[in-house]
Write a protein that holds these residues in place. Structure first.
Motif, PDB file in Angstrom:
ATOM      1  N   TYR A  40       0.882  -1.174  -0.191  1.00 24.28           N
ATOM      2  CA  TYR A  40      -0.250   0.022   0.027  1.00 24.28           C
ATOM      3  C   TYR A  40       0.652   1.232   0.004  1.00 24.28           C
ATOM      4  CZ  TYR A  40      -3.271   3.510   1.384  1.00 24.28           C
ATOM      5  OH  TYR A  40      -4.145   4.647   1.616  1.00 24.28           O
ATOM      6  N   THR A  41       1.884   1.131   0.944  1.00 26.10           N
ATOM      7  CA  THR A  41       2.911   2.476   0.838  1.00 26.10           C
ATOM      8  C   THR A  41       3.450   2.788  -0.492  1.00 26.10           C
ATOM      9  OG1 THR A  41       3.356   1.968   3.362  1.00 26.10           O
ATOM     10  CG2 THR A  41       4.823   3.362   1.990  1.00 26.10           C
ATOM     11  N   TYR A  42       3.817   1.645  -1.060  1.00 27.01           N
ATOM     12  CA  TYR A  42       4.479   1.462  -2.185  1.00 27.01           C
ATOM     13  C   TYR A  42       3.654   2.046  -3.431  1.00 27.01           C
ATOM     14  CZ  TYR A  42       5.981  -0.567  -6.822  1.00 27.01           C
ATOM     15  OH  TYR A  42       6.101  -0.926  -7.931  1.00 27.01           O
ATOM     16  N   SER A  43       2.390   1.896  -3.229  1.00 25.86           N
ATOM     17  CA  SER A  43       1.596   2.024  -4.268  1.00 25.86           C
ATOM     18  C   SER A  43       1.077   3.865  -4.261  1.00 25.86           C
ATOM     19  CB  SER A  43       0.354   1.272  -4.097  1.00 25.86           C
ATOM     20  OG  SER A  43      -0.587   1.431  -3.100  1.00 25.86           O
ATOM     21  N   GLN A  44       1.397   4.373  -3.151  1.00 28.13           N
ATOM     22  CA  GLN A  44       1.029   5.680  -2.995  1.00 28.13           C
ATOM     23  C   GLN A  44       1.983   6.733  -3.490  1.00 28.13           C
ATOM     24  OE1 GLN A  44      -2.335   6.615  -1.780  1.00 28.13           O
ATOM     25  NE2 GLN A  44      -2.493   4.400  -2.447  1.00 28.13           N
ATOM     26  N   GLN A  45       3.028   6.340  -3.934  1.00 29.41           N
ATOM     27  CA  GLN A  45       4.146   7.196  -4.434  1.00 29.41           C
ATOM     28  C   GLN A  45       3.407   8.044  -5.882  1.00 29.41           C
ATOM     29  OE1 GLN A  45       8.565   6.445  -3.584  1.00 29.41           O
ATOM     30  NE2 GLN A  45       7.694   4.754  -4.543  1.00 29.41           N
ATOM     31  N   ARG A  46       3.700   9.277  -5.765  1.00 25.34           N
ATOM     32  CA  ARG A  46       3.051   9.977  -6.871  1.00 25.34           C
ATOM     33  C   ARG A  46       3.963  11.281  -7.086  1.00 25.34           C
ATOM     34  NH1 ARG A  46      -1.344  13.660  -6.339  1.00 25.34           N
ATOM     35  NH2 ARG A  46      -2.567  14.102  -8.267  1.00 25.34           N
ATOM     36  N   VAL A  47       3.970  11.722  -8.355  1.00 19.75           N
ATOM     37  CA  VAL A  47       4.958  12.808  -8.789  1.00 19.75           C
ATOM     38  C   VAL A  47       4.008  13.975  -9.270  1.00 19.75           C
ATOM     39  CG1 VAL A  47       7.067  13.731 -10.088  1.00 19.75           C
ATOM     40  CG2 VAL A  47       6.922  11.252  -9.280  1.00 19.75           C
ATOM     41  N   ILE A  48       4.285  15.064  -9.010  1.00 23.82           N
ATOM     42  CA  ILE A  48       3.425  16.186  -9.451  1.00 23.82           C
ATOM     43  C   ILE A  48       4.413  17.566  -9.974  1.00 23.82           C
ATOM     44  CG2 ILE A  48       1.405  15.671  -7.904  1.00 23.82           C
ATOM     45  CD1 ILE A  48       2.260  17.756  -6.075  1.00 23.82           C
ATOM     46  N   ASP A  49       4.053  18.377 -10.427  1.00 25.12           N
ATOM     47  CA  ASP A  49       4.749  19.663 -10.746  1.00 25.12           C
ATOM     48  C   ASP A  49       4.674  20.600  -9.640  1.00 25.12           C
ATOM     49  OD1 ASP A  49       5.013  22.319 -11.815  1.00 25.12           O
ATOM     50  OD2 ASP A  49       4.875  21.463 -13.739  1.00 25.12           O
ATOM     51  N   ALA A  50       5.823  20.967  -9.235  1.00 23.19           N
ATOM     52  CA  ALA A  50       6.219  21.779  -8.221  1.00 23.19           C
ATOM     53  C   ALA A  50       5.503  23.029  -8.444  1.00 23.19           C
ATOM     54  CB  ALA A  50       7.647  21.945  -7.939  1.00 23.19           C
ATOM     55  N   THR A  51       5.096  23.537  -9.447  1.00 23.45           N
ATOM     56  CA  THR A  51       4.645  24.808  -9.740  1.00 23.45           C
ATOM     57  C   THR A  51       3.110  24.863  -9.852  1.00 23.45           C
ATOM     58  OG1 THR A  51       6.177  25.577 -11.110  1.00 23.45           O
ATOM     59  CG2 THR A  51       4.331  26.913 -11.413  1.00 23.45           C
ATOM     60  N   ASP A  52       2.335  23.802 -10.324  1.00 25.62           N
ATOM     61  CA  ASP A  52       1.096  23.973 -10.385  1.00 25.62           C
ATOM     62  C   ASP A  52       0.422  22.809 -10.118  1.00 25.62           C
ATOM     63  OD1 ASP A  52       1.575  21.865 -12.454  1.00 25.62           O
ATOM     64  OD2 ASP A  52       1.584  23.506 -14.160  1.00 25.62           O
ATOM     65  N   SER A  53       1.172  21.802  -9.252  1.00 24.56           N
ATOM     66  CA  SER A  53       0.683  20.638  -8.774  1.00 24.56           C
ATOM     67  C   SER A  53      -0.226  19.494  -9.718  1.00 24.56           C
ATOM     68  CB  SER A  53      -0.361  20.874  -7.705  1.00 24.56           C
ATOM     69  OG  SER A  53       0.063  21.674  -6.555  1.00 24.56           O
ATOM     70  N   ILE A  54       0.132  19.857 -10.871  1.00 26.55           N
ATOM     71  CA  ILE A  54      -0.484  18.920 -12.033  1.00 26.55           C
ATOM     72  C   ILE A  54       0.397  17.682 -12.099  1.00 26.55           C
ATOM     73  CG2 ILE A  54      -0.783  18.639 -14.551  1.00 26.55           C
ATOM     74  CD1 ILE A  54      -1.524  21.423 -14.785  1.00 26.55           C
ATOM     75  N   PRO A  55      -0.089  16.559 -11.971  1.00 23.24           N
ATOM     76  CA  PRO A  55       0.614  15.399 -12.206  1.00 23.24           C
ATOM     77  C   PRO A  55       1.422  15.262 -13.379  1.00 23.24           C
ATOM     78  CG  PRO A  55      -2.006  14.761 -11.820  1.00 23.24           C
ATOM     79  CD  PRO A  55      -1.556  16.245 -12.199  1.00 23.24           C
TER      80      PRO A  55
END
Length: 362
Positions: free
Chosen positions: A16-31
């Motif tokens: 579950y922890t592994y599956s929650q990793q996510r990357v977003i844009d630091a400027t606008d928070s868009i994935p």
């Protein structure tokens, strides 16, 4: 029994922890989607999904590095239940303001990085290839070039690492004629139309859904317009098996293929190939051909992953006659021009380069 139950719970929580990793844009928070994920050895091991989550990455791959057009590389030391942010970092070229009236052809020169990996459950073959390449395209809308707009490779240098069975070796070669080193990149020579909601001084985001999910993503931020296409979105089963590769024993079933192009934002809704600044290609496939399997001494299909980074480093206006004459003369090699304002290679790739060059000197 209680101990076994606790172990099962811990494993489930770990997944579950592994599956929650996510990357977003630091400027606008868009994935940040379609970003390539590299393991500690420099192998491409996955990519980010449409919502920014990481594809299945084993813990043994860490620390990992995430690379994506328009962003600084992100290094993640270990899997965590968190949202990671990537900082924008666009490559820039001087704007083409005046196009000579008597010159219909624009020659674009590219510096290309190719990260190519073959793998199965136990072994890997890794290639890092640098290339200088070029293409001829219309200098203005409606102009004719008289030559092919395909990308041609001029110079290349290849660093490879083999970790197969008990072998752990590296190699370095320049200007090889190997099929692997040829440029499989295709960039459109057609104009790109931005969604009507975009304006030069604004930020924006637009998605178009195809048969197999999101087929097009357009984004505008920090004065840069990017156009990302899922090249398989309209294909049956979201897959493609190119017949030319079958003919040479390199059959692949491509299941992920994305191209991204970046332009300086303008006041119109049209972006022409001549205004391209940088581009990238992300691909994942199942390699069934005998030569692909032979590289890993594998009896079963292997996983093929590829990332290309493409930077426009020079532009020159030519007449049709000059373009035809130059296109016919393909013997000369270009000197490598590596822009100083592009992201550096991963530490693992740098180690591969140093190790391969050291071996070549001996």
């Amino acid at each position: 029994m209680k101990r076994k139950f606790c172990i099962i719970i811990c494993l489930l929580l770990s997944l579950y922890t592994y599956s929650q990793q996510r990357v977003i844009d630091a400027t606008d928070s868009i994935p940040v989607s379609t970003a390539s994920i590299f393991d500690f050895d420099g192998n491409v091991v996955g990519y980010t999904l449409a919502d920014g989550t990481l594809s299945e990455i084993p813990e043994t791959a860490y620390p990992i590095t995430i690379r994506c057009l328009g962003y600084e590389p992100l290094v993640i030391a270990e899997p965590k239940d968190t949202v990671w942010q990537m900082k924008q970092c666009f490559y820039d070229m001087p704007e083409l303001v005046v196009v000579p009236v008597d010159r219909d052809v624009l020659k674009q020169t590219f510096y290309i990085r190719k990260y190519f990996c073959l793998s199965n459950t136990t072994d890997t073959v890794t290639y890092f290839v640098e290339q200088m390449a070029y293409r001829y395209i219309p200098a203005r809308k409606g102009a004719k070039t008289g030559v092919s707009s395909s990308i041609h490779t001029s110079s290349n240098r290849c660093y490879s690492m083999y970790k197969v069975e008990d072998i752990d070796s590296v190699a370095y070669e320049e200007n090889s004629d190997s099929y692997l080193l040829t440029t499989i990149l295709t960039l459109s020579d057609k104009e790109i139309r931005a969604h009507k909601s975009f304006k030069a001084d604004s930020t924006g985001y637009y998605e178009k859904v195809g048969k197999s999910g999101v087929s097009l993503v357009q984004k505008q931020s920090s004065g840069v317009f990017t156009n990302t296409e899922d090249r398989l979105a309209e294909k049956k089963g979201h897959s493609l098996s190119p017949w030319p590769l079958k003919a040479i024993g390199m059959t692949v079933e491509i299941n992920q293929l994305y191209t991204t192009q970046a332009f300086r934002a303008n006041n119109t809704d049209t972006y022409l190939p001549k205004d391209l600044m940088e581009a990238s290609v992300v691909m994942e496939a199942e390699g069934r051909g005998k030569y692909l399997r032979k590289a890993l001494k594998s009896q079963v299909p292997v996983t093929v992953r590829l990332m290309l980074e493409v930077y426009v480093v020079d532009r020159d206006f030519l007449t049709k006659e000059e373009a035809k004459e130059e296109s016919a003369n393909k013997t000369s090699k270009m000197d490598f021009v590596i822009p100083s304002n592009i992201p550096s290679v991963n530490d693992a790739t740098r180690r591969l380069i140093e190790r391969a060059k050291d071996k070549a000197k001996k």
